[in-house]
Write a protein that holds these residues in place. Structure first.
Motif, PDB file in Angstrom:
ATOM      1  N   ASP A  20      -5.812 -72.471 -44.003  1.00 53.99           N
ATOM      2  CA  ASP A  20      -4.415 -72.389 -45.160  1.00 53.99           C
ATOM      3  C   ASP A  20      -4.905 -71.780 -46.418  1.00 53.99           C
ATOM      4  O   ASP A  20      -4.289 -71.495 -47.184  1.00 53.99           O
ATOM      5  CB  ASP A  20      -3.494 -73.575 -45.122  1.00 53.99           C
ATOM      6  CG  ASP A  20      -2.578 -73.328 -43.976  1.00 53.99           C
ATOM      7  OD1 ASP A  20      -2.159 -72.293 -43.706  1.00 53.99           O
ATOM      8  OD2 ASP A  20      -2.064 -74.632 -43.532  1.00 53.99           O
ATOM      9  N   ALA A  91       0.973 -71.779 -47.258  1.00 59.51           N
ATOM     10  CA  ALA A  91       1.085 -72.699 -48.209  1.00 59.51           C
ATOM     11  C   ALA A  91      -0.324 -72.513 -48.931  1.00 59.51           C
ATOM     12  O   ALA A  91      -1.223 -73.395 -48.678  1.00 59.51           O
ATOM     13  CB  ALA A  91       1.106 -74.198 -47.729  1.00 59.51           C
ATOM     14  N   ASN A  93      -3.594 -71.746 -51.215  1.00 53.03           N
ATOM     15  CA  ASN A  93      -4.124 -72.141 -52.284  1.00 53.03           C
ATOM     16  C   ASN A  93      -4.204 -70.986 -53.493  1.00 53.03           C
ATOM     17  O   ASN A  93      -4.213 -71.378 -54.663  1.00 53.03           O
ATOM     18  CB  ASN A  93      -5.551 -72.852 -52.095  1.00 53.03           C
ATOM     19  CG  ASN A  93      -5.761 -74.197 -51.889  1.00 53.03           C
ATOM     20  OD1 ASN A  93      -4.465 -74.816 -51.616  1.00 53.03           O
ATOM     21  ND2 ASN A  93      -6.469 -74.880 -52.155  1.00 53.03           N
ATOM     22  N   VAL A 114       9.046 -71.422 -49.235  1.00 55.63           N
ATOM     23  CA  VAL A 114       7.744 -71.097 -48.912  1.00 55.63           C
ATOM     24  C   VAL A 114       7.963 -71.814 -47.221  1.00 55.63           C
ATOM     25  O   VAL A 114       8.905 -72.563 -46.854  1.00 55.63           O
ATOM     26  CB  VAL A 114       6.713 -72.091 -49.514  1.00 55.63           C
ATOM     27  CG1 VAL A 114       7.268 -73.508 -49.534  1.00 55.63           C
ATOM     28  CG2 VAL A 114       5.203 -71.843 -49.014  1.00 55.63           C
ATOM     29  N   SER A 115       7.029 -71.123 -46.312  1.00 59.86           N
ATOM     30  CA  SER A 115       7.016 -71.553 -45.020  1.00 59.86           C
ATOM     31  C   SER A 115       5.476 -71.727 -44.770  1.00 59.86           C
ATOM     32  O   SER A 115       4.474 -71.094 -45.328  1.00 59.86           O
ATOM     33  CB  SER A 115       7.516 -70.612 -44.106  1.00 59.86           C
ATOM     34  OG  SER A 115       6.805 -69.658 -44.129  1.00 59.86           O
ATOM     35  N   ALA A 116       5.015 -72.814 -43.655  1.00 60.34           N
ATOM     36  CA  ALA A 116       3.924 -73.006 -43.404  1.00 60.34           C
ATOM     37  C   ALA A 116       3.690 -73.295 -42.027  1.00 60.34           C
ATOM     38  O   ALA A 116       4.799 -73.743 -41.401  1.00 60.34           O
ATOM     39  CB  ALA A 116       3.207 -74.176 -44.105  1.00 60.34           C
ATOM     40  N   LYS A 121       3.392 -80.204 -44.638  1.00 65.04           N
ATOM     41  CA  LYS A 121       2.555 -79.434 -45.561  1.00 65.04           C
ATOM     42  C   LYS A 121       3.197 -78.517 -46.375  1.00 65.04           C
ATOM     43  O   LYS A 121       3.084 -78.652 -47.856  1.00 65.04           O
ATOM     44  CB  LYS A 121       1.224 -78.676 -45.141  1.00 65.04           C
ATOM     45  CG  LYS A 121       0.252 -78.130 -45.974  1.00 65.04           C
ATOM     46  CD  LYS A 121      -0.950 -77.791 -45.204  1.00 65.04           C
ATOM     47  CE  LYS A 121      -1.783 -76.929 -46.301  1.00 65.04           C
ATOM     48  NZ  LYS A 121      -2.959 -76.337 -45.600  1.00 65.04           N
ATOM     49  N   ALA A 122       4.236 -77.772 -45.749  1.00 68.96           N
ATOM     50  CA  ALA A 122       5.126 -76.808 -46.637  1.00 68.96           C
ATOM     51  C   ALA A 122       5.826 -77.710 -47.770  1.00 68.96           C
ATOM     52  O   ALA A 122       6.185 -77.200 -48.830  1.00 68.96           O
ATOM     53  CB  ALA A 122       5.914 -76.052 -45.901  1.00 68.96           C
ATOM     54  N   TYR A 125       3.718 -78.836 -50.607  1.00 68.18           N
ATOM     55  CA  TYR A 125       3.267 -77.915 -51.204  1.00 68.18           C
ATOM     56  C   TYR A 125       4.717 -77.189 -52.343  1.00 68.18           C
ATOM     57  O   TYR A 125       4.364 -76.965 -53.361  1.00 68.18           O
ATOM     58  CB  TYR A 125       2.996 -76.457 -50.274  1.00 68.18           C
ATOM     59  CG  TYR A 125       2.414 -75.493 -50.930  1.00 68.18           C
ATOM     60  CD1 TYR A 125       0.948 -75.295 -51.012  1.00 68.18           C
ATOM     61  CD2 TYR A 125       3.170 -74.132 -51.358  1.00 68.18           C
ATOM     62  CE1 TYR A 125       0.528 -73.894 -51.777  1.00 68.18           C
ATOM     63  CE2 TYR A 125       2.693 -73.238 -51.658  1.00 68.18           C
ATOM     64  CZ  TYR A 125       1.236 -72.940 -52.161  1.00 68.18           C
ATOM     65  OH  TYR A 125       0.746 -71.803 -52.730  1.00 68.18           O
ATOM     66  N   ALA A 126       5.789 -77.211 -51.710  1.00 67.82           N
ATOM     67  CA  ALA A 126       6.842 -77.126 -52.464  1.00 67.82           C
ATOM     68  C   ALA A 126       7.169 -77.923 -53.804  1.00 67.82           C
ATOM     69  O   ALA A 126       7.381 -77.353 -54.824  1.00 67.82           O
ATOM     70  CB  ALA A 126       8.104 -76.765 -51.373  1.00 67.82           C
ATOM     71  N   ASN A 129       4.727 -77.379 -56.251  1.00 68.87           N
ATOM     72  CA  ASN A 129       4.761 -76.090 -57.189  1.00 68.87           C
ATOM     73  C   ASN A 129       6.254 -75.732 -57.555  1.00 68.87           C
ATOM     74  O   ASN A 129       6.484 -74.665 -58.105  1.00 68.87           O
ATOM     75  CB  ASN A 129       4.332 -74.928 -56.190  1.00 68.87           C
ATOM     76  CG  ASN A 129       2.639 -75.031 -56.022  1.00 68.87           C
ATOM     77  OD1 ASN A 129       1.963 -74.798 -57.011  1.00 68.87           O
ATOM     78  ND2 ASN A 129       2.490 -75.503 -54.816  1.00 68.87           N
ATOM     79  N   VAL A 134      11.992 -74.894 -48.244  1.00 68.28           N
ATOM     80  CA  VAL A 134      11.058 -74.902 -47.213  1.00 68.28           C
ATOM     81  C   VAL A 134      11.640 -74.371 -45.989  1.00 68.28           C
ATOM     82  O   VAL A 134      12.622 -74.978 -45.519  1.00 68.28           O
ATOM     83  CB  VAL A 134      10.450 -76.038 -47.023  1.00 68.28           C
ATOM     84  CG1 VAL A 134       9.387 -76.313 -45.875  1.00 68.28           C
ATOM     85  CG2 VAL A 134      10.085 -76.631 -48.428  1.00 68.28           C
TER      86      VAL A 134
END
Length: 467
Positions: A20, A91, A93, A114-116, A121-122, A125-126, A129, A134
Motif C-alpha cells: 500500500d 491508502a 503513503n 478513500v478506499s483500501a 486501514k482506510a 487513513y481517513a 487525513n 470511506v
C-alpha cells in the motif's frame, strides 16, 4: 469486458504489507534532503553536501525552513460551492504529499473519499487525513455520482485497469506515474473512445516535477537543436527500500526504471524534444528469484536521438547511505560566437553545459548551474586563449523565472504537486493550462521504457488482461 479481479490485482492482494505504500520512497528523499541541509549547519558534523555544494547561508536556511513549513501548513481558503470532489483509490503513503496536502490550499478541490483493501486501514487513513468518507471498494468510489475525480496511486500493475474503469465511469483521472506497465497498455488507455468525446474526462499522468517553475525555466535556457549530450541520474539510499516492496514485484510492473528511472527518461525526451531512435545499451542489476525476478534495482541506459544526440540515464533503489540529488546535465554542441575584435585567422567558440540539481523535488532544494567555456582558436584548431564563466539560478516561483513565465500562478511554498493540481483543475474546468502531459507524451514515455527493458534482456513488464 472482463469482470472481477484481474491477475495483477490478485498479485497485489498477496503481496507484502508494504504494497500500500506505493511511492513511499518518494517521501524519503524529501526528508533526507532537508536533514542534510540542516546538518550542514552543524560544524561538528561537517557532512559534505552532494555534488560538492557548500552549506547554505543563514538567510537561505531561513527561506528554506519558511518555504517547507508553509508547504506542509498552507493557508486554507474557503471551498467554492462547486469544488471538485476527489476519491483516492488506495491508502497510499504518497497521497498526502501528492494530493491531500496540495488540495488544502486549492479552493476548488475537496478530498471526499478513500478506499483500501482493508477497510480498517482506510478508516484510520481517513481519520488521519481528514477525509470524510470511506468506501468499501475502489469500484464504490467510481460508482458514486458525487465523486468528480479520482487519484490512482496504486501499484504500477494496477494503473491501467483502474484508470480504464474510472474513465468509463466518467471520472476525471489523476494517474500516478508511470501511467501503466508498458506501451501496449498505454496505447489502449490513452486512445479510449471515451477520451475523444466533446465532454471527455480529463486524464493526466502525474509527472509532477514537470510542472515546477525551476524545470520550466531550465528548459527555456536550452535550444534542443544545439544539444549534443544529456545525462540524468537519481538514486534512493539502500535503507529506504526493501526487497519485499512492491517496487520489486514483477507482476506489479516493478523495477527501478519504472520507479525513479522514469523521471530520468522523461528528462532526456523533453530536453531533446524528441523520442529516442534506439536504446544503445541498458546495463542492469536485477533480482533473479521469486516475485522479484527480472526486477531491476539499478540501471544505466544509453539512447541515440534524432540527429545523433546521445542521452544517458541511470538510477538505483539500492544506493549509498547519503542521498544525492536527482539531476540532469545538458552539454551543447560547440557554437561559434561572432567577435569582430578578432583577426580573421581566429574564431571564438562557446562550449555550454547546464545542470539542474533537484530534478524531482525542486521545492526542497534545487540549483541551476550554467557553465560557459570560451576558447579563442586559430585556423588549425590551436587554443590560443581559454576562460570559463559560471552563473547560478534558483527558481521557486514563476515570478522569479520572469519573462514569459512571470504572470503564471504560484506561491513560493507551492510544491510541484500543487502546481500540477492547479493545471489539472484548470483543464477540468475548461480553462487554459500552461503546462500539460498529453496522452501522446505518455505513450511515448512507455515506449522508451519498453525499449530499455527489451535491450536489458529483462523484458517488458506484464500486460494486464483487463479489457
Amino acid at each position: 469486458m472482463e469482470s472481477g479481479i484481474s491477475r495483477n490485482q490478485n498479485a497485489y492482494h498477496k503481496s507484502n504489507a508494504l504494497a500500500d505504500l506505493v511511492g513511499d520512497f518518494h517521501v524519503v528523499p524529501l526528508a533526507t534532503s532537508l536533514s542534510l541541509a540542516f546538518e550542514n549547519q552543524l560544524p561538528t558534523l561537517k557532512l559534505p553536501l552532494p555534488c560538492g555544494q557548500t552549506a547554505p547561508k543563514n538567510d537561505e536556511m531561513a527561506a528554506l525552513v519558511s518555504r517547507i513549513w508553509q508547504a506542509f501548513n498552507p493557508p486554507r481558503p474557503a471551498k467554492t460551492s462547486n469544488a471538485l470532489k476527489f476519491g483516492i483509490l488506495g491508502a497510499a503513503n504518497i497521497a498526502p504529499l501528492a494530493l491531500i496536502n496540495p488540495a488544502k490550499s486549492h479552493p476548488e478541490v475537496i478530498i471526499q473519499a478513500v478506499s483500501a483493501r482493508d477497510r480498517k486501514k482506510a478508516e484510520a487513513y481517513a481519520k488521519s487525513n481528514g477525509i470524510p468518507e470511506v468506501k468499501d471498494s475502489y469500484q464504490d468510489i467510481l460508482d458514486d455520482p458525487n465523486i468528480d475525480c479520482v487519484f490512482i496511486p496504486l501499484p504500477n500493475g494496477l494503473h491501467y485497469e483502474w484508470a480504464v474503469r474510472a474513465i468509463r465511469a466518467g471520472k476525471h483521472v489523476l494517474l500516478e506515474k508511470p501511467s501503466v506497465s508498458n506501451a501496449i497498455e498505454a496505447e489502449i488507455l490513452f486512445k479510449l473512445p471515451e477520451l475523444s468525446k466533446p465532454d471527455a474526462p480529463v486524464l493526466l499522468e502525474a509527472f509532477h516535477n514537470r510542472f515546477f517553475p525551476a524545470w520550466a525555466y531550465f528548459r527555456s535556457l536550452i535550444n534542443s537543436e544545439n544539444v549534443a549530450h544529456v545525462s540524468s541520474s537519481s538514486m534512493i539510499p539502500w535503507w529506504a527500500t526493501s526487497k519485499n516492496d512492491i517496487h520489486f514485484n514483477y507482476s506489479l510492473a516493478g523495477g527501478t526504471m519504472m520507479a525513479m528511472g522514469t523521471y530520468n527518461f522523461s528528462a532526456l525526451r523533453l530536453i531533446f524534444d524528441a523520442d529516442p531512435e534506439e536504446c544503445l545499451s541498458c546495463d542492469t542489476k536485477a533480482f533473479d528469484d521469486g516475485v522479484h525476478k527480472n526486477c531491476d534495482y539499478e540501471f544505466k541506459a544509453k539512447f541515440r536521438f534524432p540527429g545523433g544526440g546521445i542521452g544517458e540515464a541511470s538510477s538505483t533503489l539500492k544506493g549509498g547511505t547519503i542521498l544525492l540529488p536527482s539531476s540532469v546535465t545538458v552539454t551543447n554542441k560547440e557554437d561559434v560566437i561572432p567577435d569582430n575584435t578578432l583577426p580573421t585567422s581566429q574564431k571564438k567558440v562557446l562550449l555550454r553545459e547546464l545542470t539542474l540539481y533537484g530534478l524531482v523535488h525542486g521545492l526542497f532544494w534545487h540549483r541551476i548551474d550554467v557553465k560557459d567555456v570560451f576558447e579563442i582558436r586559430s585556423k588549425n584548431g590551436e587554443v590560443i586563449k581559454k576562460w570559463e564563466e559560471k552563473n547560478t539560478h534558483k527558481v521557486y516561483t514563476f515570478k522569479e523565472a520572469g519573462g514569459e513565465f512571470a504572470d503564471l500562478p504560484g506561491e513560493v511554498y507551492w510544491m510541484s504537486y500543487r502546481h500540477q493540481l492547479e493545471q489539472f483543475v484548470n483543464r477540468v474546468r475548461g480553462r487554459k493550462t500552461q503546462h500539460w502531459v498529453s496522452g501522446d507524451d505518455s505513450i511515448a514515455q512507455m515506449k522508451m521504457l519498453d525499449m530499455a527493458y527489451e535491450k536489458s534482456g529483462l523484458g517488458l513488464r506484464p500486460t494486464s488482461t483487463y479489457r
